[in-house]
Motif scaffolding. Sequence first.
Motif, PDB file in Angstrom:
ATOM      1  N   ILE A 230       0.841  -1.205   0.000  1.00 48.81           N
ATOM      2  CA  ILE A 230       0.000   0.000   0.000  1.00 48.81           C
ATOM      3  C   ILE A 230       0.872   1.248   0.000  1.00 48.81           C
ATOM      4  O   ILE A 230       0.656   2.190  -0.779  1.00 48.81           O
ATOM      5  CB  ILE A 230      -0.948  -0.005   1.219  1.00 48.81           C
ATOM      6  CG1 ILE A 230      -2.020  -1.073   1.050  1.00 48.81           C
ATOM      7  CG2 ILE A 230      -1.596   1.368   1.411  1.00 48.81           C
ATOM      8  CD1 ILE A 230      -2.907  -1.268   2.271  1.00 48.81           C
ATOM      9  N   SER A 231       1.870   1.274   0.870  1.00 48.49           N
ATOM     10  CA  SER A 231       2.764   2.430   0.962  1.00 48.49           C
ATOM     11  C   SER A 231       3.515   2.651  -0.341  1.00 48.49           C
ATOM     12  O   SER A 231       3.604   3.781  -0.846  1.00 48.49           O
ATOM     13  CB  SER A 231       3.757   2.220   2.115  1.00 48.49           C
ATOM     14  OG  SER A 231       4.718   3.241   2.143  1.00 48.49           O
ATOM     15  N   THR A 232       4.037   1.570  -0.918  1.00 44.02           N
ATOM     16  CA  THR A 232       4.827   1.676  -2.148  1.00 44.02           C
ATOM     17  C   THR A 232       3.971   2.125  -3.319  1.00 44.02           C
ATOM     18  O   THR A 232       4.380   2.996  -4.108  1.00 44.02           O
ATOM     19  CB  THR A 232       5.484   0.319  -2.461  1.00 44.02           C
ATOM     20  OG1 THR A 232       6.237  -0.115  -1.329  1.00 44.02           O
ATOM     21  CG2 THR A 232       6.404   0.425  -3.671  1.00 44.02           C
ATOM     22  N   LEU A 233       2.794   1.552  -3.447  1.00 45.24           N
ATOM     23  CA  LEU A 233       1.890   1.949  -4.536  1.00 45.24           C
ATOM     24  C   LEU A 233       1.502   3.419  -4.412  1.00 45.24           C
ATOM     25  O   LEU A 233       1.534   4.175  -5.400  1.00 45.24           O
ATOM     26  CB  LEU A 233       0.644   1.065  -4.525  1.00 45.24           C
ATOM     27  CG  LEU A 233       0.840  -0.386  -4.970  1.00 45.24           C
ATOM     28  CD1 LEU A 233      -0.332  -1.250  -4.536  1.00 45.24           C
ATOM     29  CD2 LEU A 233       1.011  -0.454  -6.499  1.00 45.24           C
ATOM     30  N   ASN A 234       1.146   3.839  -3.212  1.00 42.83           N
ATOM     31  CA  ASN A 234       0.757   5.234  -3.004  1.00 42.83           C
ATOM     32  C   ASN A 234       1.905   6.191  -3.321  1.00 42.83           C
ATOM     33  O   ASN A 234       1.698   7.262  -3.908  1.00 42.83           O
ATOM     34  CB  ASN A 234       0.275   5.436  -1.570  1.00 42.83           C
ATOM     35  CG  ASN A 234      -1.106   4.836  -1.330  1.00 42.83           C
ATOM     36  OD1 ASN A 234      -1.869   4.615  -2.274  1.00 42.83           O
ATOM     37  ND2 ASN A 234      -1.430   4.576  -0.081  1.00 42.83           N
ATOM     38  N   GLU A 235       3.111   5.809  -2.931  1.00 46.19           N
ATOM     39  CA  GLU A 235       4.282   6.654  -3.213  1.00 46.19           C
ATOM     40  C   GLU A 235       4.508   6.824  -4.711  1.00 46.19           C
ATOM     41  O   GLU A 235       5.035   7.845  -5.159  1.00 46.19           O
ATOM     42  CB  GLU A 235       5.530   6.043  -2.572  1.00 46.19           C
ATOM     43  CG  GLU A 235       5.594   6.199  -1.053  1.00 46.19           C
ATOM     44  CD  GLU A 235       6.784   5.479  -0.454  1.00 46.19           C
ATOM     45  OE1 GLU A 235       7.577   4.897  -1.241  1.00 46.19           O
ATOM     46  OE2 GLU A 235       6.916   5.479   0.785  1.00 46.19           O
ATOM     47  N   GLN A 236       4.129   5.802  -5.484  1.00 43.82           N
ATOM     48  CA  GLN A 236       4.299   5.841  -6.939  1.00 43.82           C
ATOM     49  C   GLN A 236       3.082   6.454  -7.641  1.00 43.82           C
ATOM     50  O   GLN A 236       2.961   6.378  -8.863  1.00 43.82           O
ATOM     51  CB  GLN A 236       4.548   4.425  -7.467  1.00 43.82           C
ATOM     52  CG  GLN A 236       5.820   3.781  -6.955  1.00 43.82           C
ATOM     53  CD  GLN A 236       7.056   4.519  -7.410  1.00 43.82           C
ATOM     54  OE1 GLN A 236       7.139   4.961  -8.562  1.00 43.82           O
ATOM     55  NE2 GLN A 236       8.026   4.692  -6.518  1.00 43.82           N
ATOM     56  N   GLY A 237       2.182   7.036  -6.845  1.00 44.65           N
ATOM     57  CA  GLY A 237       1.021   7.699  -7.422  1.00 44.65           C
ATOM     58  C   GLY A 237      -0.112   6.770  -7.790  1.00 44.65           C
ATOM     59  O   GLY A 237      -1.040   7.157  -8.509  1.00 44.65           O
ATOM     60  N   ILE A 238      -0.040   5.514  -7.312  1.00 41.97           N
ATOM     61  CA  ILE A 238      -1.111   4.543  -7.567  1.00 41.97           C
ATOM     62  C   ILE A 238      -1.891   4.409  -6.274  1.00 41.97           C
ATOM     63  O   ILE A 238      -1.448   3.763  -5.323  1.00 41.97           O
ATOM     64  CB  ILE A 238      -0.530   3.184  -8.002  1.00 41.97           C
ATOM     65  CG1 ILE A 238       0.390   3.359  -9.216  1.00 41.97           C
ATOM     66  CG2 ILE A 238      -1.651   2.192  -8.303  1.00 41.97           C
ATOM     67  CD1 ILE A 238       1.212   2.132  -9.546  1.00 41.97           C
ATOM     68  N   VAL A 239      -3.044   5.036  -6.214  1.00 45.15           N
ATOM     69  CA  VAL A 239      -3.770   5.164  -4.950  1.00 45.15           C
ATOM     70  C   VAL A 239      -4.583   3.904  -4.666  1.00 45.15           C
ATOM     71  O   VAL A 239      -5.493   3.551  -5.423  1.00 45.15           O
ATOM     72  CB  VAL A 239      -4.688   6.400  -4.973  1.00 45.15           C
ATOM     73  CG1 VAL A 239      -5.394   6.552  -3.626  1.00 45.15           C
ATOM     74  CG2 VAL A 239      -3.882   7.653  -5.298  1.00 45.15           C
ATOM     75  N   VAL A 240      -4.244   3.239  -3.564  1.00 40.39           N
ATOM     76  CA  VAL A 240      -4.949   2.021  -3.172  1.00 40.39           C
ATOM     77  C   VAL A 240      -6.359   2.386  -2.708  1.00 40.39           C
ATOM     78  O   VAL A 240      -6.562   3.308  -1.926  1.00 40.39           O
ATOM     79  CB  VAL A 240      -4.193   1.291  -2.042  1.00 40.39           C
ATOM     80  CG1 VAL A 240      -4.995   0.076  -1.549  1.00 40.39           C
ATOM     81  CG2 VAL A 240      -2.816   0.851  -2.538  1.00 40.39           C
TER      82      VAL A 240
END
Length: 339
Positions: A255-265
Amino acid sequence: MATIKDVAKLAGVGVGTVSRYLSGNASVSPKAGKKIASAMAELQYRPNSMARSLSSKRSDIVGLWVPSFSGSFHRKMLQTIERELRKRDKHIILANAEDSQNDEERIKCLDYLIERDCDGILMSCPELSVIQLAKIEARYPKVVFINRDIEELIDKTFCANHYQGGRLAAEHLIELGHTEIAIVTGRMNAQDAISRHQGFIDRLAESGIEVKPELIESGGYSFELGRAATQRLIDKGIPFTALFCGNDNSAMAAISTLNEQGIVVGKQVSVIGYDDIDLAEYASPSLTSVRIPLEEISINACHQILNLCYGESLPIKTRFEPTLSIRNSTHSVKQLKNK
């Protein structure tokens, strides 16, 4: 400091009677027992644990072997077992195989506990083979295995149905309309990880959904490995709308990694974890996870070691079914597209 002789003198009994009382010998009369207890209280006498263990031929200590002390899963197991043992005036010695590279090194952790005269041993050992566990049980019968499913040792193995747990995760994503699915696995040399992964894949296949091999990454069980595995999936550029992780640590890292890459969980992708640890509902967004009833499993395993070592007759249950805790990290494909 008061001695056993002082207690015997004050109680008006022989030293041998006090010794039998301390060892729990039933031959000591209630009347003598009351006198001894009163004398011990008055003198503030504390029996020497070593001498008492020699007399009773037991240490009142149970060993616990785990693959790692890190992570919420084994901390919960440890807390539950320690609490159950303490209720019965039993204690615990710990060993972990975190740095072990092979079965030989893992077995040395078991030897460490045996050499410390543990009355029995509880083992959480996902990476040891069934043959190795059978050899351990033959060598040291007062052993109970947690998170393992071995039919030949059904009364000594306590676990959840991980295959069904994988199916539950897949069923949830199927119901939400997901077909482009990625996976961050656990350690695939461990029985529980293999079972949940196979259950997940099988249920998807029944609905005609195939996970692309490129969208399967090994993540172990740590935050660090989960983050690295998720980043590798992102770097491949292959689209996916849902991600199933082998445990909650990996899922929260994802979740953290996806959000950091602009992919909002919860808005662009769904994430589902496994274990349903206490932190899962406090993730952002709160994590949908397959719940493993770890506390119940640990209590029942603990009851069995008490039965084996101390002659108790506590009821036990050896197999447990997982459930699904649905939260905000998973949404239907239609909802994701509309956000």
